[in-house]
Design a protein around this motif. Sequence first.
Motif, mmCIF file in Angstrom:
data_model
loop_
_atom_site.group_PDB
_atom_site.id
_atom_site.type_symbol
_atom_site.label_atom_id
_atom_site.label_comp_id
_atom_site.label_asym_id
_atom_site.label_seq_id
_atom_site.Cartn_x
_atom_site.Cartn_y
_atom_site.Cartn_z
ATOM 1 N N ILE A 1 1.120 7.144 -6.590
ATOM 2 C CA ILE A 1 -0.119 7.887 -6.847
ATOM 3 C C ILE A 1 0.053 9.355 -6.485
ATOM 4 N N GLU A 2 0.782 9.629 -5.416
ATOM 5 C CA GLU A 2 0.935 11.006 -4.941
ATOM 6 C C GLU A 2 1.651 11.904 -5.944
ATOM 7 N N THR A 3 2.355 11.326 -6.897
ATOM 8 C CA THR A 3 3.004 12.142 -7.919
ATOM 9 C C THR A 3 1.998 12.719 -8.908
ATOM 10 N N MET A 4 0.758 12.216 -8.878
ATOM 11 C CA MET A 4 -0.255 12.669 -9.826
ATOM 12 C C MET A 4 -1.547 13.137 -9.155
ATOM 13 N N CYS A 5 -1.889 12.577 -7.995
ATOM 14 C CA CYS A 5 -3.192 12.821 -7.372
ATOM 15 C C CYS A 5 -3.024 13.268 -5.925
ATOM 16 N N GLU A 6 -3.965 14.064 -5.459
ATOM 17 C CA GLU A 6 -4.024 14.406 -4.042
ATOM 18 C C GLU A 6 -4.589 13.216 -3.275
ATOM 19 N N VAL A 7 -3.932 12.845 -2.186
ATOM 20 C CA VAL A 7 -4.277 11.650 -1.429
ATOM 21 C C VAL A 7 -4.714 12.052 -0.026
ATOM 22 N N SER A 8 -5.785 11.421 0.474
ATOM 23 C CA SER A 8 -6.204 11.640 1.864
ATOM 24 C C SER A 8 -6.097 10.321 2.623
ATOM 25 N N ARG A 9 -5.531 10.374 3.822
ATOM 26 C CA ARG A 9 -5.351 9.195 4.666
ATOM 27 C C ARG A 9 -6.391 9.209 5.778
ATOM 28 N N HIS A 10 -6.899 8.016 6.132
ATOM 29 C CA HIS A 10 -7.980 7.928 7.092
ATOM 30 C C HIS A 10 -7.588 7.043 8.272
ATOM 31 N N ALA A 11 -8.342 7.185 9.354
ATOM 32 C CA ALA A 11 -7.988 6.526 10.611
ATOM 33 C C ALA A 11 -7.991 5.004 10.506
ATOM 34 N N ASP A 12 -8.815 4.448 9.608
ATOM 35 C CA ASP A 12 -8.859 2.995 9.457
ATOM 36 C C ASP A 12 -7.726 2.446 8.597
ATOM 37 N N GLY A 13 -6.797 3.318 8.182
ATOM 38 C CA GLY A 13 -5.657 2.900 7.374
ATOM 39 C C GLY A 13 -5.878 3.001 5.884
ATOM 40 N N SER A 14 -7.092 3.335 5.459
ATOM 41 C CA SER A 14 -7.372 3.449 4.033
ATOM 42 C C SER A 14 -6.852 4.766 3.478
ATOM 43 N N VAL A 15 -6.656 4.783 2.183
ATOM 44 C CA VAL A 15 -6.197 5.963 1.455
ATOM 45 C C VAL A 15 -7.198 6.216 0.330
ATOM 46 N N ILE A 16 -7.638 7.458 0.151
ATOM 47 C CA ILE A 16 -8.638 7.798 -0.860
ATOM 48 C C ILE A 16 -8.082 8.881 -1.774
ATOM 49 N N PHE A 17 -8.403 8.769 -3.061
ATOM 50 C CA PHE A 17 -7.952 9.748 -4.042
ATOM 51 C C PHE A 17 -8.901 9.719 -5.232
ATOM 52 N N LEU B 1 0.834 -1.203 0.000
ATOM 53 C CA LEU B 1 0.000 0.000 0.000
ATOM 54 C C LEU B 1 0.868 1.252 0.000
ATOM 55 N N ASP B 2 1.887 1.271 0.860
ATOM 56 C CA ASP B 2 2.773 2.443 0.918
ATOM 57 C C ASP B 2 3.468 2.682 -0.413
ATOM 58 N N ASP C 1 0.029 2.130 -14.751
ATOM 59 C CA ASP C 1 1.252 2.769 -14.285
ATOM 60 C C ASP C 1 1.272 2.973 -12.776
ATOM 61 N N LYS C 2 0.103 3.288 -12.176
ATOM 62 C CA LYS C 2 0.062 3.636 -10.758
ATOM 63 C C LYS C 2 -0.429 2.513 -9.854
ATOM 64 N N LEU C 3 -1.205 1.564 -10.414
ATOM 65 C CA LEU C 3 -1.775 0.503 -9.588
ATOM 66 C C LEU C 3 -1.348 -0.898 -10.022
ATOM 67 N N GLY C 4 -0.550 -0.990 -11.073
ATOM 68 C CA GLY C 4 0.005 -2.280 -11.473
ATOM 69 C C GLY C 4 -0.958 -3.213 -12.174
ATOM 70 N N PHE C 5 -2.038 -2.688 -12.772
ATOM 71 C CA PHE C 5 -2.999 -3.548 -13.455
ATOM 72 C C PHE C 5 -2.421 -4.086 -14.758
ATOM 73 N N ARG C 6 -2.903 -5.270 -15.158
ATOM 74 C CA ARG C 6 -2.465 -5.945 -16.377
ATOM 75 C C ARG C 6 -3.520 -5.797 -17.474
ATOM 76 N N TYR C 7 -3.072 -5.524 -18.661
ATOM 77 C CA TYR C 7 -3.931 -5.428 -19.840
ATOM 78 C C TYR C 7 -4.388 -6.826 -20.245
ATOM 79 N N SER C 8 -5.715 -7.024 -20.371
ATOM 80 C CA SER C 8 -6.267 -8.316 -20.775
ATOM 81 C C SER C 8 -6.691 -8.316 -22.239
ATOM 82 N N ASP C 9 -7.598 -7.396 -22.612
ATOM 83 C CA ASP C 9 -8.129 -7.355 -23.974
ATOM 84 C C ASP C 9 -8.645 -5.953 -24.269
ATOM 85 N N HIS C 10 -8.747 -5.635 -25.566
ATOM 86 C CA HIS C 10 -9.252 -4.346 -26.025
ATOM 87 C C HIS C 10 -10.357 -4.585 -27.041
#
Length: 352
Positions: free
Chosen positions: A88-104, A81-82, A172-181
Amino acid sequence: MSILGVESVVFGVEDVETCARFWRDFGLVEISCAADEAVFEVQSGSKVIVWHGDDGRLPPRNFAGNGIRLTYWGVDTQESLDRLVAGIETMCEVSRHADGSVIFQAPDGQHLGLRVWAKRRVLSCPDPVNAPDNIKRLNQHRQWRQKAIPKTINHVVFFSPDYVGSYEFYRDKLGFRYSDHSKGIGIFARSDGTFEHHSIFWVNSDLPFAPDGHAFMHIAFGVDDIDEVMLGANIMEKKGWKNTSMNASGGISRHRISSAIYYYVDNPAGGEAEYHADTDYLDDNWVPRAWDFKFGSLLWANNALPIFRGDDIPWDMSFDAEEKSFDPYRKGKPSPDVERLAALTKDDEHAI
């Protein structure tokens, strides 16, 4: 491994009670239900959370009507997660929450969250399938199922004003894999911690039937087999839930691209909910493909639209590991990673 799939989705709705009844009928397990909030779960631990659309806990509205207002992706470890947040922070504003989650908010308008998730194992026992002279179930009767039991959230689908850019952000930011287009329609991608064909599908919002800009389309739930899909369809119809959406043209059908058997039902919480079975499962040895949209949509269907029938359908598919098929549909500049890849390829050509 990093992102394991959809940990939870948060719907913003006008009528929490009606939406809660829908999810009970659909087969989800109720965790809690009150006038302003309902929480449901599937066997993997993924949750469907329903809040009133004006609830202050929701991110700002960025599309009209009901729908998923916040999608949480489950991450395997705090270290992962870290690492993701640092990118992500290089592109988006990030907010951290008490339950450990991060939202953007992603560039395409989606409100996203990340949190560490202890995803639960799911036990599925589909019956072997018999065929002439290919006996897989000898002296064994098929299970007699009585309802659909969704076990996973397989994927979510959103309209995007730049579906190529949406995919590239996730890559680029979350590591997803391209499946099909499906060319001109959208891109399928899976998170790196799952084998399901896709965890998300971005649909081109320039299409005639699409809303103008970012919006929610549907959410899919994994069940064991076609019997559960059919039972789910019959039960939902009996309980008064309709199948009238843009995806309803085939009734129960099979997707050509992902091989999945499916049934969509109109969802009062927004968009559609989908029963989903027998999908393709992929790993990093998979070679992505680019499809003509007609070939990529339906393999078979009951009452399929004429556009998907006939002898003149261009059965066109090509392998697309280098993502060349994206270029005609790209709205902006390629992401930095694409530019670097192009530069490396050019250097390799000069070296030869």
